[in-house]
Design a protein around this motif. Structure first.
Motif, PDB file in Angstrom:
ATOM      1  N   CYS A 110       0.868  -1.185   0.000  1.00 40.02           N
ATOM      2  CA  CYS A 110       0.000   0.000   0.000  1.00 40.02           C
ATOM      3  C   CYS A 110       0.903   1.232   0.000  1.00 40.02           C
ATOM      4  N   PRO A 111       0.706   2.172  -0.925  1.00 43.48           N
ATOM      5  CA  PRO A 111       1.550   3.372  -0.958  1.00 43.48           C
ATOM      6  C   PRO A 111       1.272   4.336   0.196  1.00 43.48           C
ATOM      7  N   GLU A 112       0.163   4.153   0.904  1.00 50.19           N
ATOM      8  CA  GLU A 112      -0.173   5.033   2.031  1.00 50.19           C
ATOM      9  C   GLU A 112       0.448   4.555   3.339  1.00 50.19           C
ATOM     10  N   CYS A 113       0.201   3.291   3.701  1.00 52.51           N
ATOM     11  CA  CYS A 113       0.660   2.798   5.007  1.00 52.51           C
ATOM     12  C   CYS A 113       1.877   1.877   4.924  1.00 52.51           C
ATOM     13  N   GLY A 114       2.226   1.425   3.724  1.00 54.41           N
ATOM     14  CA  GLY A 114       3.428   0.619   3.548  1.00 54.41           C
ATOM     15  C   GLY A 114       3.281  -0.865   3.843  1.00 54.41           C
ATOM     16  N   ILE A 115       2.087  -1.334   4.128  1.00 55.45           N
ATOM     17  CA  ILE A 115       1.874  -2.745   4.462  1.00 55.45           C
ATOM     18  C   ILE A 115       1.861  -3.599   3.195  1.00 55.45           C
ATOM     19  N   LEU A 116       2.482  -4.787   3.273  1.00 59.98           N
ATOM     20  CA  LEU A 116       2.502  -5.772   2.196  1.00 59.98           C
ATOM     21  C   LEU A 116       1.378  -6.784   2.431  1.00 59.98           C
ATOM     22  N   PRO A 117       0.266  -6.694   1.694  1.00 61.20           N
ATOM     23  CA  PRO A 117      -0.812  -7.663   1.897  1.00 61.20           C
ATOM     24  C   PRO A 117      -0.638  -8.959   1.105  1.00 61.20           C
ATOM     25  N   PHE A 118       0.104  -8.898  -0.010  1.00 61.29           N
ATOM     26  CA  PHE A 118       0.313 -10.098  -0.828  1.00 61.29           C
ATOM     27  C   PHE A 118       1.486  -9.882  -1.764  1.00 61.29           C
ATOM     28  N   ARG A 119       1.949 -10.982  -2.357  1.00 61.08           N
ATOM     29  CA  ARG A 119       3.098 -10.937  -3.253  1.00 61.08           C
ATOM     30  C   ARG A 119       3.009 -12.069  -4.265  1.00 61.08           C
ATOM     31  N   ARG A 120       3.754 -11.936  -5.340  1.00 62.67           N
ATOM     32  CA  ARG A 120       3.975 -13.029  -6.284  1.00 62.67           C
ATOM     33  C   ARG A 120       5.313 -13.632  -5.897  1.00 62.67           C
ATOM     34  N   PRO A 121       5.349 -14.910  -5.486  1.00 58.75           N
ATOM     35  CA  PRO A 121       6.615 -15.526  -5.062  1.00 58.75           C
ATOM     36  C   PRO A 121       7.616 -15.639  -6.213  1.00 58.75           C
ATOM     37  N   SER A 122       8.874 -15.764  -5.841  1.00 62.71           N
ATOM     38  CA  SER A 122       9.934 -15.894  -6.834  1.00 62.71           C
ATOM     39  C   SER A 122       9.896 -17.261  -7.503  1.00 62.71           C
ATOM     40  N   ALA A 123      10.460 -17.313  -8.681  1.00 65.04           N
ATOM     41  CA  ALA A 123      10.602 -18.575  -9.393  1.00 65.04           C
ATOM     42  C   ALA A 123      11.713 -19.385  -8.720  1.00 65.04           C
ATOM     43  N   PRO A 124      11.584 -20.708  -8.710  1.00 65.26           N
ATOM     44  CA  PRO A 124      12.650 -21.523  -8.093  1.00 65.26           C
ATOM     45  C   PRO A 124      13.973 -21.358  -8.843  1.00 65.26           C
ATOM     46  N   SER A 125      15.056 -21.406  -8.088  1.00 68.10           N
ATOM     47  CA  SER A 125      16.391 -21.357  -8.685  1.00 68.10           C
ATOM     48  C   SER A 125      16.700 -22.709  -9.343  1.00 68.10           C
ATOM     49  N   LYS A 126      17.769 -22.777 -10.091  1.00 71.20           N
ATOM     50  CA  LYS A 126      18.183 -24.046 -10.707  1.00 71.20           C
ATOM     51  C   LYS A 126      18.416 -25.113  -9.646  1.00 71.20           C
ATOM     52  N   ASP A 127      19.038 -24.715  -8.532  1.00 69.52           N
ATOM     53  CA  ASP A 127      19.293 -25.661  -7.448  1.00 69.52           C
ATOM     54  C   ASP A 127      17.991 -26.168  -6.830  1.00 69.52           C
ATOM     55  N   GLU A 128      17.031 -25.266  -6.651  1.00 67.59           N
ATOM     56  CA  GLU A 128      15.742 -25.667  -6.087  1.00 67.59           C
ATOM     57  C   GLU A 128      14.998 -26.601  -7.038  1.00 67.59           C
ATOM     58  N   LEU A 129      15.026 -26.296  -8.320  1.00 67.29           N
ATOM     59  CA  LEU A 129      14.388 -27.182  -9.305  1.00 67.29           C
ATOM     60  C   LEU A 129      15.054 -28.549  -9.295  1.00 67.29           C
ATOM     61  N   ALA A 130      16.389 -28.566  -9.216  1.00 67.87           N
ATOM     62  CA  ALA A 130      17.133 -29.830  -9.180  1.00 67.87           C
ATOM     63  C   ALA A 130      16.795 -30.637  -7.927  1.00 67.87           C
ATOM     64  N   ALA A 131      16.464 -29.940  -6.841  1.00 63.87           N
ATOM     65  CA  ALA A 131      16.107 -30.613  -5.587  1.00 63.87           C
ATOM     66  C   ALA A 131      14.642 -31.041  -5.556  1.00 63.87           C
ATOM     67  N   GLY A 132      13.888 -30.740  -6.638  1.00 63.82           N
ATOM     68  CA  GLY A 132      12.509 -31.196  -6.713  1.00 63.82           C
ATOM     69  C   GLY A 132      11.447 -30.151  -6.447  1.00 63.82           C
ATOM     70  N   MET A 133      11.839 -28.904  -6.189  1.00 63.33           N
ATOM     71  CA  MET A 133      10.834 -27.872  -5.946  1.00 63.33           C
ATOM     72  C   MET A 133      10.061 -27.612  -7.245  1.00 63.33           C
ATOM     73  N   GLN A 134       8.769 -27.502  -7.116  1.00 63.12           N
ATOM     74  CA  GLN A 134       7.905 -27.245  -8.265  1.00 63.12           C
ATOM     75  C   GLN A 134       7.661 -25.747  -8.425  1.00 63.12           C
ATOM     76  N   PRO A 135       7.636 -25.258  -9.664  1.00 60.07           N
ATOM     77  CA  PRO A 135       7.301 -23.842  -9.879  1.00 60.07           C
ATOM     78  C   PRO A 135       5.899 -23.531  -9.355  1.00 60.07           C
ATOM     79  N   PHE A 136       5.704 -22.294  -8.932  1.00 55.26           N
ATOM     80  CA  PHE A 136       4.424 -21.849  -8.389  1.00 55.26           C
ATOM     81  C   PHE A 136       4.063 -20.529  -9.043  1.00 55.26           C
ATOM     82  N   SER A 137       2.842 -20.396  -9.543  1.00 51.72           N
ATOM     83  CA  SER A 137       2.467 -19.184 -10.258  1.00 51.72           C
ATOM     84  C   SER A 137       1.339 -18.399  -9.585  1.00 51.72           C
TER      85      SER A 137
END
Length: 127
Positions: free
Chosen positions: A72-99
């Motif tokens: 929020c540009p007024e109060c600065g609170i983060l109510p939600f986010r788009r998570p980051s894409a998994p790194s190559k290491d995370e993908l290699a370890a079995g983490m699934q992409p999330f959209s």
């Protein structure tokens, strides 16, 4: 059990609702999340319904550039986010992409934070 929660930032300028089974929250120890103190829960894209357009929010992008944090540009609170894409290491370890979205459960009306199990995320260990 799946429920619909109403959510907002501190000042109420950012409003949303979300359908989720609030069976856990994620607490990350990376430098941003540790300072922010948010407790996040991931939901599919269609589960989050915005009552405030994304264009009315401030966006922060950092590190790999794949995550988008909405504030929020007024109060600065983060109510939600788009998570980051998994790194190559995370993908290699079995983490699934999330959209979908990660919702800050601290912004939800009626969420009993003391009753929700916390999953610790070692974001500080990511490259």
């Amino acid at each position: 059990m799946q429920a619909t929660y109403q959510g907002s930032c501190h000042c109420g300028n950012t409003r949303f609702e979300v359908d989720m089974e609030l069976d856990h929250v994620r607490s990350c120890d990376c430098s941003v999340c540790r300072r922010r103190g948010a407790l996040m829960h991931r939901v599919p894209t269609q589960a989050l319904r915005l009552h405030t357009p994304l264009s009315a929010l401030t966006t922060y992008v950092w590190h790999t550039g794949t995550a988008k944090d909405y504030f929020c540009p007024e109060c600065g609170i983060l109510p939600f986010r788009r998570p980051s894409a998994p790194s190559k290491d995370e993908l290699a370890a079995g983490m699934q992409p999330f959209s979908g979205w990660a919702v800050n459960v601290r912004c939800l009306e009626g969420a009993d934070l003391d009753a929700i199990p916390v999953r610790r995320i070692a974001g500080s260990k990511l490259p």
